[in-house]
Motif scaffolding. Structure first.
Motif, PDB file in Angstrom:
ATOM      1  N   LEU A 141      -3.186  -4.200  -3.894  1.00  0.00           N
ATOM      2  CA  LEU A 141      -3.042  -3.871  -2.475  1.00  0.00           C
ATOM      3  C   LEU A 141      -2.133  -4.885  -1.786  1.00  0.00           C
ATOM      4  N   ARG A 142      -1.639  -4.482  -0.628  1.00  0.00           N
ATOM      5  CA  ARG A 142      -0.808  -5.379   0.184  1.00  0.00           C
ATOM      6  C   ARG A 142      -1.301  -5.307   1.630  1.00  0.00           C
ATOM      7  N   CYS A 143      -2.500  -5.832   1.840  1.00  0.00           N
ATOM      8  CA  CYS A 143      -3.116  -5.788   3.162  1.00  0.00           C
ATOM      9  C   CYS A 143      -2.253  -6.549   4.167  1.00  0.00           C
ATOM     10  N   LEU A 144      -2.044  -5.951   5.315  1.00  0.00           N
ATOM     11  CA  LEU A 144      -1.164  -6.550   6.304  1.00  0.00           C
ATOM     12  C   LEU A 144      -1.680  -7.894   6.796  1.00  0.00           C
ATOM     13  N   TYR A 145      -2.991  -8.094   6.731  1.00  0.00           N
ATOM     14  CA  TYR A 145      -3.562  -9.343   7.223  1.00  0.00           C
ATOM     15  C   TYR A 145      -3.881 -10.336   6.105  1.00  0.00           C
ATOM     16  N   MET A 167     -25.292  -5.642  -2.430  1.00  0.00           N
ATOM     17  CA  MET A 167     -23.978  -5.732  -1.795  1.00  0.00           C
ATOM     18  C   MET A 167     -24.051  -6.443  -0.457  1.00  0.00           C
ATOM     19  N   TRP A 168     -23.004  -7.199  -0.173  1.00  0.00           N
ATOM     20  CA  TRP A 168     -22.678  -7.607   1.185  1.00  0.00           C
ATOM     21  C   TRP A 168     -21.398  -6.855   1.535  1.00  0.00           C
ATOM     22  N   ILE A 169     -21.436  -6.103   2.605  1.00  0.00           N
ATOM     23  CA  ILE A 169     -20.248  -5.377   3.042  1.00  0.00           C
ATOM     24  C   ILE A 169     -19.452  -6.264   3.987  1.00  0.00           C
ATOM     25  N   ARG A 170     -18.151  -6.339   3.739  1.00  0.00           N
ATOM     26  CA  ARG A 170     -17.270  -7.127   4.592  1.00  0.00           C
ATOM     27  C   ARG A 170     -16.276  -6.211   5.290  1.00  0.00           C
ATOM     28  N   HIS A 171     -16.048  -6.486   6.566  1.00  0.00           N
ATOM     29  CA  HIS A 171     -15.080  -5.703   7.334  1.00  0.00           C
ATOM     30  C   HIS A 171     -14.283  -6.657   8.210  1.00  0.00           C
ATOM     31  N   VAL A 172     -12.989  -6.771   7.940  1.00  0.00           N
ATOM     32  CA  VAL A 172     -12.132  -7.636   8.748  1.00  0.00           C
ATOM     33  C   VAL A 172     -11.749  -6.904  10.025  1.00  0.00           C
ATOM     34  N   LEU A 173     -12.037  -7.514  11.153  1.00  0.00           N
ATOM     35  CA  LEU A 173     -11.801  -6.893  12.452  1.00  0.00           C
ATOM     36  C   LEU A 173     -10.419  -7.288  12.972  1.00  0.00           C
ATOM     37  N   ASP A 177     -15.292  -5.429   0.223  1.00  0.00           N
ATOM     38  CA  ASP A 177     -14.451  -5.372   1.421  1.00  0.00           C
ATOM     39  C   ASP A 177     -14.066  -3.929   1.717  1.00  0.00           C
ATOM     40  N   ILE A 178     -14.642  -3.366   2.765  1.00  0.00           N
ATOM     41  CA  ILE A 178     -14.232  -2.040   3.229  1.00  0.00           C
ATOM     42  C   ILE A 178     -13.301  -2.275   4.405  1.00  0.00           C
ATOM     43  N   LYS A 179     -12.030  -2.144   4.158  1.00  0.00           N
ATOM     44  CA  LYS A 179     -11.008  -2.636   5.078  1.00  0.00           C
ATOM     45  C   LYS A 179     -10.761  -1.726   6.278  1.00  0.00           C
ATOM     46  N   ALA A 180     -11.052  -0.452   6.131  1.00  0.00           N
ATOM     47  CA  ALA A 180     -10.941   0.519   7.224  1.00  0.00           C
ATOM     48  C   ALA A 180     -11.681   1.765   6.773  1.00  0.00           C
ATOM     49  N   PHE A 181     -12.103   2.597   7.719  1.00  0.00           N
ATOM     50  CA  PHE A 181     -12.837   3.797   7.325  1.00  0.00           C
ATOM     51  C   PHE A 181     -12.056   5.072   7.604  1.00  0.00           C
ATOM     52  N   ASP A 182     -10.981   4.947   8.358  1.00  0.00           N
ATOM     53  CA  ASP A 182     -10.079   6.080   8.563  1.00  0.00           C
ATOM     54  C   ASP A 182      -9.067   6.086   7.421  1.00  0.00           C
ATOM     55  N   VAL A 183      -8.924   7.249   6.763  1.00  0.00           N
ATOM     56  CA  VAL A 183      -8.082   7.334   5.571  1.00  0.00           C
ATOM     57  C   VAL A 183      -6.646   6.919   5.870  1.00  0.00           C
ATOM     58  N   GLY A 184      -6.086   7.420   6.983  1.00  0.00           N
ATOM     59  CA  GLY A 184      -4.708   7.093   7.331  1.00  0.00           C
ATOM     60  C   GLY A 184      -4.526   5.627   7.652  1.00  0.00           C
TER      61      GLY A 184
END
Length: 245
Positions: A34-38, A164-170, A130-137
């Motif tokens: 992946l190439r996450c923008l953040y 599991m620990w779920i992580r979400h970067v805001l 790490d669930i980075k976003a929930f909207d597919v787009g």
């Protein structure tokens, strides 16, 4: 003759509280699809930039800190990069740590979850997913990858009973949409194996690495989230009965 399992690693470090319970020996492997923008670690993107090492060498390094990490209720966390890009190496380190009586954690995006064998997961005491976003787009634009493999992996972990620990970067303007957060919280609330949710505020601590690598930092003009926004998102997860830290 027994084959020697090797992998490519970036570095290792010791941390407390953010990479699993207690004080952790954190192993950063090289390579990520992946190439996450953040992304705060662009220096871990390519396997070719890592240092080749054996599992025996990694275990010898871990052994130096065994007394320290175990007395602090910790263990070993494998992160990256993406550990599941090197499943044989990652699985062997996890197995060896488990045999040595050390708590094990796997920090992953889940994008390559299909590469994790049941044996690898049996040697994993905790997955930091790490669930980075929930909207597919949004997920596609943010990471360059697909969301479905991560959700499938989460469901599989739940079926296997792997904690599991779920992580979400805001990230303001990217991962803070209220309806998307509600949908994500609803999905996570349906996973019995989830122990907690970490809402991690976007930061720019890795910006200097982009400069050193002479590549642009895509979110250099994106603000870090205000505390009010962070608490709103955390409250949305709490509203689904989830433990948030």
């Amino acid at each position: 003759m027994t084959a020697v399992t090797t992998g490519r690693i970036h570095s290792w470090d010791l941390s407390t509280g953010v990479d699993g319970p207690g004080t952790r020996f954190v192993l950063f492997v090289s390579g990520c699809p992946l190439r996450c923008l953040y992304c705060a670690n662009p220096d871990t993107w390519h396997m070719r930039d890592g240092r080749e090492t054996t599992v025996d060498e990694v275990m010898a390094e871990i052994e130096k800190y065994r007394a320290f990490i175990t007395s602090a209720g910790g263990g070993v966390t494998i992160t990256g990069g993406e550990p599941l890009l090197q499943p044989a190496f990652t699985g062997e380190v996890l197995r060896r740590c488990g045999e040595a009586g050390l708590h094990t954690a796997l920090d992953t995006s889940g994008f390559l979850g299909a590469r994790a064998t049941d044996e690898l997961l049996a040697a994993t005491d905790l997955v930091l997913l790490d669930i980075k976003a929930f909207d597919v787009g949004t997920y596609r634009k943010l990471t360059g990858g697909s969301l479905a493999p991560t959700l499938n992996f989460a469901t599989r972990l739940d079926r296997l009973g792997v904690p599991m620990w779920i992580r979400h970067v805001l990230v303001p303007g990217w991962t803070d949409d209220p309806s998307a957060i509600d949908a994500l919280a609803g999905f996570v609330a349906g996973l019995e194996a989830v122990d907690r949710v970490d809402v991690l505020p976007f930061h720019k601590l890795g910006a200097a690495k982009y400069g050193a690598l002479e590549i642009p930092f895509p979110l250099k003009d994106t603000p870090t989230p205000e505390l009010e926004l962070v608490e709103r998102v955390r409250d949305q997860f709490r509203g689904q009965g989830l433990k948030v830290y």
